[in-house]
Design an enzyme around this catalytic site. Structure first.
Site, PDB file in Angstrom:
ATOM      1  N   THR A   1       0.842  -1.192   0.000  1.00  0.00           N
ATOM      2  CA  THR A   1       0.000   0.000   0.000  1.00  0.00           C
ATOM      3  C   THR A   1       0.878   1.243   0.000  1.00  0.00           C
ATOM      4  OG1 THR A   1      -1.775  -1.132   1.187  1.00  0.00           O
ATOM      5  CG2 THR A   1      -1.749   1.270   1.313  1.00  0.00           C
ATOM      6  N   GLY A   2       0.432   2.276  -0.711  1.00  0.00           N
ATOM      7  CA  GLY A   2       1.180   3.524  -0.768  1.00  0.00           C
ATOM      8  C   GLY A   2       1.459   3.924  -2.205  1.00  0.00           C
ATOM      9  N   SER A   3       2.075   5.077  -2.384  1.00  0.00           N
ATOM     10  CA  SER A   3       2.273   5.619  -3.727  1.00  0.00           C
ATOM     11  C   SER A   3       3.190   4.753  -4.585  1.00  0.00           C
ATOM     12  CB  SER A   3       2.831   7.044  -3.638  1.00  0.00           C
ATOM     13  OG  SER A   3       4.056   7.069  -2.920  1.00  0.00           O
TER      14      SER A   3
ATOM     15  N   ASP B   1       6.294  -4.088  -1.475  1.00  0.00           N
ATOM     16  CA  ASP B   1       5.692  -2.953  -0.779  1.00  0.00           C
ATOM     17  C   ASP B   1       6.708  -1.826  -0.671  1.00  0.00           C
ATOM     18  OD1 ASP B   1       3.817  -1.469   0.573  1.00  0.00           O
ATOM     19  OD2 ASP B   1       3.717  -2.758   2.336  1.00  0.00           O
ATOM     20  N   GLY B   2       6.236  -0.657  -0.307  1.00  0.00           N
ATOM     21  CA  GLY B   2       7.109   0.471  -0.054  1.00  0.00           C
ATOM     22  C   GLY B   2       7.489   0.532   1.415  1.00  0.00           C
ATOM     23  N   ALA B   3       8.221   1.567   1.793  1.00  0.00           N
ATOM     24  CA  ALA B   3       8.608   1.772   3.192  1.00  0.00           C
ATOM     25  C   ALA B   3       8.833   3.254   3.422  1.00  0.00           C
ATOM     26  CB  ALA B   3       9.867   0.982   3.529  1.00  0.00           C
TER      27      ALA B   3
ATOM     28  N   GLY C   1       3.920   2.318   7.482  1.00  0.00           N
ATOM     29  CA  GLY C   1       2.605   2.607   8.028  1.00  0.00           C
ATOM     30  C   GLY C   1       2.101   4.019   7.848  1.00  0.00           C
TER      31      GLY C   1
ATOM     32  N   GLY D   1       0.993   5.147   5.307  1.00  0.00           N
ATOM     33  CA  GLY D   1      -0.198   4.994   4.474  1.00  0.00           C
ATOM     34  C   GLY D   1      -1.376   4.429   5.250  1.00  0.00           C
TER      35      GLY D   1
ATOM     36  N   GLU E   1      -0.266  -5.073   6.248  1.00  0.00           N
ATOM     37  CA  GLU E   1       1.024  -5.285   5.588  1.00  0.00           C
ATOM     38  C   GLU E   1       1.868  -6.279   6.376  1.00  0.00           C
ATOM     39  OE1 GLU E   1       1.501  -0.868   3.480  1.00  0.00           O
ATOM     40  OE2 GLU E   1       2.454  -1.286   5.405  1.00  0.00           O
TER      41      GLU E   1
END
Length: 237
Positions: free
Chosen positions: A37-39, A93-95, A107, A109, A115
């Site tokens: 989740t996230g950009s 995933d992003g970070a 988190g 996001g 996640e």
């Protein structure tokens, strides 16, 4: 936390795209995959859908948020519930921050609990990010998802663990931000975190806490940092 996030620098989208595109190299023809989740994760989902169509990939995806699930489904990816998968081959995933040992703060996001469920279960965790998220140490505020009923107790518990500042995350209109799980969220500033694994466990020991955004018990296997010039650099294997 009611203020909107500052706008990204001009190079950020180029760097995020580079990381997301590089991650496609680690997706085989058939696998189960956890979608973050996230950009940056949203960019990856878009690229993955196109890649899957062009190459006729047989993928089973599970999403870590409603937003990612809706995006993936709208692009034609096969999205299933986590319980329908026997295992997760890869999670991407992003970070929000990555230290030299590939431990993470995630988190911002608002989806770190789901996640963590997916990413602590995956066989391989691949993190994609722009290079600004790389750090020698973890020192950003830690997102903490908690039961609204226990707000005061959780705040006191975080301060007893050394949090210098605890802020309730809010929407632009001043109302408390609510996660997909219907919980509230604190951002707890501990300064430099000397022992992320221990703090991760201690925060989760506070009554009323659902989960926190430290990913230290299970660091990333591979991190791809997108660069401003459109290239990508990796850390891990």
């Amino acid at each position: 936390m009611s203020k909107s996030a500052p706008s990204s620098p001009p190079w950020a989208e180029t760097a995020k795209f580079a990381a997301a595109q590089e991650a496609l190299k680690y997706v085989p023809a058939s696998m189960s995959i956890g979608l973050g989740t996230g950009s940056t994760s949203s960019l990856f989902i878009q690229l993955l859908a196109e890649h899957a169509r062009k190459n006729n990939l047989q993928l089973k995806c599970t999403a870590t948020s409603k937003k990612s699930e809706e995006l993936a489904k709208s692009l034609g990816l096969n999205v299933v519930e986590l319980g329908q998968l026997d295992s997760i081959d890869l999670a991407v995933d992003g970070a929000d921050q990555v230290d030299s040992r590939r431990r993470l703060i995630k988190g911002y996001g608002g989806a770190h609990t789901r996640e963590k469920v997916v990413e602590y279960a995956t066989k391989r965790l691949l993190i994609i990010s722009d290079h600004s998220k790389k750090s020698k140490k973890l020192d950003k505020p830690v997102p903490v998802e908690f039961l609204p009923f226990a707000q005061k107790r959780v705040e006191e518990g975080l301060k007893s663990l050394g949090a210098k500042d605890v802020q309730l995350r809010k929407n632009a209109d001043g109302t408390p931000f609510s996660t997909d799980n219907g919980f509230f969220m604190f951002h707890a500033d501990f300064g430099e975190i000397k022992n992320p694994k221990k703090l991760e466990e201690q925060i989760n020991g506070i009554e009323g806490v659902l989960e926190n955004g430290l990913f230290a018990k299970r660091p990333a296997d591979l991190v791809i940092f997108g660069q401003a010039d459109g290239s990508a650099k990796t850390m891990g294997n």
